[in-house]
Design an enzyme around this catalytic site. Structure first.
Site, PDB file in Angstrom:
ATOM      1  N   GLY A   1       0.832  -1.211   0.000  1.00 44.17           N
ATOM      2  CA  GLY A   1       0.000   0.000   0.000  1.00 44.17           C
ATOM      3  C   GLY A   1       0.860   1.252   0.000  1.00 44.17           C
TER       4      GLY A   1
ATOM      5  N   ARG B   1      -1.470   8.400   3.847  1.00 43.90           N
ATOM      6  CA  ARG B   1      -1.691   9.245   5.022  1.00 43.90           C
ATOM      7  C   ARG B   1      -0.401   9.546   5.794  1.00 43.90           C
ATOM      8  NH1 ARG B   1      -6.531   5.579   7.170  1.00 43.90           N
ATOM      9  NH2 ARG B   1      -5.586   4.154   5.668  1.00 43.90           N
TER      10      ARG B   1
ATOM     11  N   TYR C   1      -1.730  -7.933   7.548  1.00 43.68           N
ATOM     12  CA  TYR C   1      -1.314  -6.609   7.091  1.00 43.68           C
ATOM     13  C   TYR C   1       0.056  -6.276   7.671  1.00 43.68           C
ATOM     14  CZ  TYR C   1      -6.370  -6.410   6.259  1.00 43.68           C
ATOM     15  OH  TYR C   1      -7.645  -6.691   5.857  1.00 43.68           O
ATOM     16  N   GLY C   2       0.867  -5.624   6.867  1.00 45.12           N
ATOM     17  CA  GLY C   2       2.237  -5.316   7.304  1.00 45.12           C
ATOM     18  C   GLY C   2       2.357  -4.065   8.151  1.00 45.12           C
TER      19      GLY C   2
ATOM     20  N   LYS D   1      33.547   6.049  19.029  1.00 46.74           N
ATOM     21  CA  LYS D   1      33.068   5.337  17.838  1.00 46.74           C
ATOM     22  C   LYS D   1      34.067   4.270  17.429  1.00 46.74           C
ATOM     23  CE  LYS D   1      34.198   5.726  13.825  1.00 46.74           C
ATOM     24  NZ  LYS D   1      34.682   6.077  12.490  1.00 46.74           N
TER      25      LYS D   1
HETATM   26  C1  UD1 Z   1      -7.651  -2.778   6.572  1.00 43.67           C
HETATM   27  C2  UD1 Z   1      -8.921  -3.636   6.471  1.00 43.67           C
HETATM   28  C3  UD1 Z   1      -9.847  -3.296   7.636  1.00 43.67           C
HETATM   29  C4  UD1 Z   1      -9.120  -3.547   8.933  1.00 43.67           C
HETATM   30  C5  UD1 Z   1      -7.799  -2.761   8.999  1.00 43.67           C
HETATM   31  C6  UD1 Z   1      -6.988  -3.248  10.183  1.00 43.67           C
HETATM   32  C7  UD1 Z   1      -9.360  -4.200   4.121  1.00 43.67           C
HETATM   33  C8  UD1 Z   1     -10.148  -3.867   2.915  1.00 43.67           C
HETATM   34  N1  UD1 Z   1      -9.566  -3.421   5.203  1.00 43.67           N
HETATM   35  O1  UD1 Z   1      -8.038  -1.420   6.401  1.00 43.67           O
HETATM   36  O2  UD1 Z   1     -10.997  -4.142   7.572  1.00 43.67           O
HETATM   37  O3  UD1 Z   1      -9.953  -3.200  10.028  1.00 43.67           O
HETATM   38  O4  UD1 Z   1      -7.003  -2.997   7.822  1.00 43.67           O
HETATM   39  O5  UD1 Z   1      -5.832  -2.524  10.363  1.00 43.67           O
HETATM   40  O6  UD1 Z   1      -8.630  -5.152   4.093  1.00 43.67           O
HETATM   41  N2  UD1 Z   1      -1.974  -3.125   1.013  1.00 43.67           N
HETATM   42  C9  UD1 Z   1      -1.375  -3.696  -0.103  1.00 43.67           C
HETATM   43  N3  UD1 Z   1      -1.925  -3.467  -1.336  1.00 43.67           N
HETATM   44  C10 UD1 Z   1      -3.046  -2.727  -1.510  1.00 43.67           C
HETATM   45  C11 UD1 Z   1      -3.647  -2.142  -0.377  1.00 43.67           C
HETATM   46  C12 UD1 Z   1      -3.092  -2.363   0.869  1.00 43.67           C
HETATM   47  O7  UD1 Z   1      -0.364  -4.388   0.006  1.00 43.67           O
HETATM   48  O8  UD1 Z   1      -3.474  -2.603  -2.686  1.00 43.67           O
HETATM   49  C13 UD1 Z   1      -1.363  -3.337   2.332  1.00 43.67           C
HETATM   50  C14 UD1 Z   1      -0.904  -2.057   2.990  1.00 43.67           C
HETATM   51  O9  UD1 Z   1       0.468  -1.816   2.708  1.00 43.67           O
HETATM   52  C15 UD1 Z   1      -1.130  -2.324   4.477  1.00 43.67           C
HETATM   53  C16 UD1 Z   1      -2.233  -3.381   4.500  1.00 43.67           C
HETATM   54  O10 UD1 Z   1      -2.334  -3.893   3.191  1.00 43.67           O
HETATM   55  O11 UD1 Z   1       0.031  -2.835   5.105  1.00 43.67           O
HETATM   56  C17 UD1 Z   1      -3.568  -2.793   4.938  1.00 43.67           C
HETATM   57  O12 UD1 Z   1      -3.918  -1.739   4.056  1.00 43.67           O
HETATM   58  P1  UD1 Z   1      -4.533  -0.370   4.625  1.00 43.67           P
HETATM   59  O13 UD1 Z   1      -4.743   0.537   3.481  1.00 43.67           O
HETATM   60  O14 UD1 Z   1      -3.756   0.112   5.763  1.00 43.67           O
HETATM   61  O15 UD1 Z   1      -5.971  -0.912   5.109  1.00 43.67           O
HETATM   62  P2  UD1 Z   1      -6.949  -0.238   6.142  1.00 43.67           P
HETATM   63  O16 UD1 Z   1      -7.684   0.861   5.465  1.00 43.67           O
HETATM   64  O17 UD1 Z   1      -6.222   0.094   7.390  1.00 43.67           O
END
Ligand code: UD1
Ligand code: CA
Length: 449
Positions: free
Chosen positions: A11, A15, A101-102, A332
């Protein structure tokens, strides 16, 4: 059965308003991604795949260095789309997949274990938490049987759904083949036109697989989406690290002013005064005191040594037992032998200081010529007078004395005295005569005006 992990980290993290990928922002000296990798490893996942953006070279290098594989998701069309990007890598894998999620630096091994345990009941599990403020999290709606009814994203939720405080923590566990069948079948008919990982339970249900929910602690799964959330995750992490250090027998007068790194190693009976900052890679042995306003990184502090106040230890520093490093001393890439002292205003870089040596105030190792770094060796028991410049490479023999104010560019033999200083010239009465002449000149000037 084998368990493998997928970490979604592609992602944009808009923000954060940063050129750096969100998961590479550090907490307690370690990228957010590093905490997720470590927690998954601790829960028994050997194979980890990190989904990254095409231009995320720093994230790729970091993940690969941590032993994970990377796969690129381009363009980023949502969390479900991201998970699906790992599908081909798991061709023929018939174990369990844990997708997460990372951006959750506080996640623990126990969170993953709870998800895996829940999966045992049905074919799919999800970790959820009760949120004090559900804000923008996906809402988890349970059926009367306690299994998942559906997940609805905040932006797609109705007023009554938004009132629900059970939120999606973002840990999914399922059998690999089924999991990827579902990710491949996701649609994007929603408020954000994204492929949501949170729609997987809906597809599973069509296949007759219900989703079990493991309720875990909110702080563990806090997602970092903004600088403010990064700062609160840091605060939470510091609270954990300080509590662990105190429980291990470390003394801290004001723990809230001490900043630890994720890997800071403090032995029992170490004392940390207020306002000390630890970067990564520090070990402090029992009985040592780190005085106020010191900054340490990549350094080892021996038993009963004293650092600071206002001490600075940089990478490659190793202080033996009973060493004293005092105020405004920077060290150092230097080994300091047992009982040696540098108590005031010094720079010791690329040096080896023998046991019991005394480094006078203002001593500087001139280790850099603008191109290369050079070594300084100071023998055991040597005495370096104040304000000495040691022009490296240079060696001071054991027990030698260097007179204050010397610039030493050539080696000094053991037990010798080296002084590099202009001879003193004294003119008796010169100052009194000078003053008298000046006063007379000024009086004459006034008289002529
Ligand atoms: C997401 C969840 C939400 C949950 C929350 C918890 C979804 C649709 N929503 O929302 O239900 O409550 O996390 O923290 O899953 N990422 C990718 N590729 C993309 C989009 C995102 O790799 O195309 C990765 C981002 O780098 C991030 C993670 O997925 O590490 C979560 O994405 P983020 O945009 O933060 O999701 P939230 O809106 O927080
Ligand atoms: Ca998030």
């Amino acid at each position: 059965m084998a368990i493998a992990g997928i970490i979604l980290a592609a992602g944009q993290g808009t923000r954060m308003k940063s050129a750096k990928p969100k998961v590479m922002h550090a907490i307690a000296g370690r990228p957010i991604l590093g905490f997720v990798i470590a927690a998954m490893r601790a829960a028994g996942m050997e194979r980890l795949v990190v989904v990254i953006a095409a231009d995320a070279e720093e994230a790729r290098r970091y993940a690969e260095n941590e032993g994970a594989e990377c796969v690129v998701q381009e363009p980023q069309l949502g969390t479900g789309h991201a998970a699906n990007a790992a599908r081909e890598l798991f061709d023929g894998f018939d174990g369990t997949i844990v997708a997460t999620y990372g951006d959750m630096p506080l996640v623990t091994r126990a969170c993953f274990e709870a998800s895996l345990a829940a999966r045992e009941k049905t074919g799919l599990s999800l970790a959820a938490f009760r949120a004090r403020d559900p804000a923008a999290y996906g809402r988890v709606i349970l059926g009367s049987d306690g299994l998942l009814e559906r997940i609805v994203e905040h932006k797609d939720a109705s007023e009554s759904e938004r009132a629900c405080d059970l939120c999606n923590a973002g840990i999914f566990a399922a059998e690999a083949k089924q999991f990827f069948r579902w990710t491949a079948a996701l649609g994007n008919d929603n408020a954000q036109n994204e492929y949501y990982l949170t729609d997987v339970p809906k597809l599973a249900r069509r296949d007759g697989v219900r989703c079990a929910v493991a309720v875990i602690d909110e702080t563990d799964v806090m997602g970092v989406n903004s600088r403010a959330e990064l700062a609160s995750a840091e605060a939470q992490m510091q609270t954990r690290l300080r509590a662990a250090a105190l429980a291990d027998g470390v003394g801290m007068r004001d723990p809230e002013t001490v900043y630890l790194a994720y890997d800071t190693m403090l032995e029992p009976d170490v004392h940390i005064q207020p306002f000390v900052v630890f970067g990564p890679g520090v070990v402090v042995r029992s009985g040592a005191t780190i005085c106020a306003f010191s900054h340490l990184e990549g350094a080892e502090v021996g038993r009963n040594a004293v650092v600071g106040p206002f001490g600075r230890l940089r990478p490659g520093t190793s202080l033996a037992e009973d060493v004293h490093i005092g105020n405004f001393v920077e060290v150092k890439n230097t080994r300091v032998g047992k009982g040696a002292k540098a108590n005031h205003l010094s720079y010791l870089g690329d040096a080896a200081v023998g046991a019991g040596a005394n480094i006078g105030a203002g001593t500087i190792t001139c280790n850099y010529d603008g191109f290369d770094k050079h070594q300084t060796e100071i023998g055991a028991g040597a005495f370096i007078g104040s304000n000495t410049a040691l022009v490296a490479p240079v060696r001071i023999g054991e027990g030698a004395y260097v007179g204050a104010g010397s610039t030493i560019a050539k080696d000094v033999s053991a037990d010798a005295l080296a002084v590099v200083r202009a001879e003193k010239v004294e003119k008796p009465g010169w100052a009194a005569k000078f003053r008298a002449r000046k006063k007379a000149d000024k009086a004459a000037e006034r008289g002529t005006k």
